[in-house]
Design a protein around this motif. Structure first.
Motif, short mmCIF file in Angstrom:
data_model
loop_
_atom_site.label_atom_id
_atom_site.label_comp_id
_atom_site.label_asym_id
_atom_site.label_seq_id
_atom_site.Cartn_x
_atom_site.Cartn_y
_atom_site.Cartn_z
N ARG A 1 81.86 -12.40 -78.86
CA ARG A 1 82.19 -11.02 -80.38
C ARG A 1 81.07 -10.32 -80.21
O ARG A 1 81.00 -8.94 -80.79
CB ARG A 1 81.89 -11.53 -81.97
CG ARG A 1 83.45 -12.58 -82.26
CD ARG A 1 83.68 -12.73 -83.61
NE ARG A 1 84.86 -13.50 -84.47
CZ ARG A 1 85.64 -12.73 -84.25
NH1 ARG A 1 84.61 -11.57 -84.96
NH2 ARG A 1 86.49 -12.97 -84.59
N ARG B 1 80.00 1.02 -78.32
CA ARG B 1 81.05 -0.40 -77.81
C ARG B 1 81.26 -0.55 -79.26
O ARG B 1 82.29 -1.81 -79.57
CB ARG B 1 80.98 -1.05 -77.41
CG ARG B 1 80.61 -0.23 -75.71
CD ARG B 1 80.73 -1.62 -74.50
NE ARG B 1 78.48 -1.44 -74.53
CZ ARG B 1 78.46 -2.72 -74.24
NH1 ARG B 1 79.56 -3.80 -73.08
NH2 ARG B 1 77.72 -3.12 -73.97
N VAL C 1 81.24 0.73 -83.22
CA VAL C 1 81.54 0.93 -83.52
C VAL C 1 82.34 0.56 -84.71
O VAL C 1 82.16 0.37 -86.01
CB VAL C 1 82.08 2.39 -83.05
CG1 VAL C 1 83.59 2.10 -82.92
CG2 VAL C 1 82.35 3.90 -83.91
N ARG C 2 82.86 -0.89 -84.15
CA ARG C 2 83.95 -1.24 -84.53
C ARG C 2 83.01 -1.96 -85.92
O ARG C 2 82.89 -2.02 -87.50
CB ARG C 2 84.61 -2.13 -84.52
CG ARG C 2 86.23 -2.69 -85.68
CD ARG C 2 87.15 -3.33 -84.74
NE ARG C 2 87.82 -4.43 -86.02
CZ ARG C 2 88.29 -5.13 -85.12
NH1 ARG C 2 88.74 -5.26 -83.70
NH2 ARG C 2 89.20 -5.88 -86.21
N ALA C 3 82.21 -2.61 -85.18
CA ALA C 3 81.37 -3.50 -86.32
C ALA C 3 80.13 -3.39 -87.37
O ALA C 3 80.54 -3.09 -88.38
CB ALA C 3 80.85 -4.23 -85.26
N ALA D 1 80.95 -0.10 -88.73
CA ALA D 1 81.65 0.60 -89.82
C ALA D 1 82.22 -0.32 -90.94
O ALA D 1 81.95 -0.04 -91.93
CB ALA D 1 83.10 0.58 -88.79
N THR D 2 81.94 -1.49 -90.21
CA THR D 2 82.49 -3.02 -90.91
C THR D 2 80.93 -3.34 -91.40
O THR D 2 81.19 -3.90 -93.07
CB THR D 2 83.26 -4.92 -90.74
OG1 THR D 2 84.22 -4.18 -89.74
CG2 THR D 2 82.94 -5.40 -90.96
#
Length: 122
Positions: A35, A100, A102-104, A106-107
């Protein structure tokens, strides 16, 4: 601080507790270290000391956010919001360092940012 802002502080704190567990307690598991974009056991072994340390940063941020809510009042809320500001800043740094993530990022950053905005508006 409004109840809605407090909910977002709580979400941010809970998220950081989960990340603490992943980085400091569960990092040796392939499903966990992948992850974090760590490819194999060799990379995991090299990254593990940093991940362990980083996990405790996340734990301390969670303690600041959740502990500030529990303490309550102006002082407790100030501590909680400072922890949220640190979380938001760390999310910005994460995405700036590796797109890469960006999702983490943002979370990690969106709930504390929402808490900060809501707290500023009330």
């Amino acid at each position: 601080m409004s109840v809605i802002a407090q909910i977002f502080v709580g979400l941010a704190g809970a998220f950081h507790l989960v990340v603490f567990a992943m980085e400091s307690l569960l990092f040796r598991k392939p499903s966990t270290y992948r992850r974090f974009l760590v490819k194999d056991e060799t990379e995991m072994a090299a990254a593990r000391p940093w991940a362990f340390n980083q996990g405790f940063y996340n734990l301390f941020l969670a303690i600041g956010a959740l502990g500030g809510l529990i303490w309550g009042g102006d002082k407790g809320h100030a501590i909680a919001l400072f922890a949220c500001a640190c979380m938001a800043g760390a999310g910005v740094v994460l995405v700036a360092s590796d797109r890469r993530m960006v999702r983490a990022a943002a979370t990690q950053a969106v709930p504390p940012i929402i808490a900060l905005v809501l707290a500023a508006l009330t």
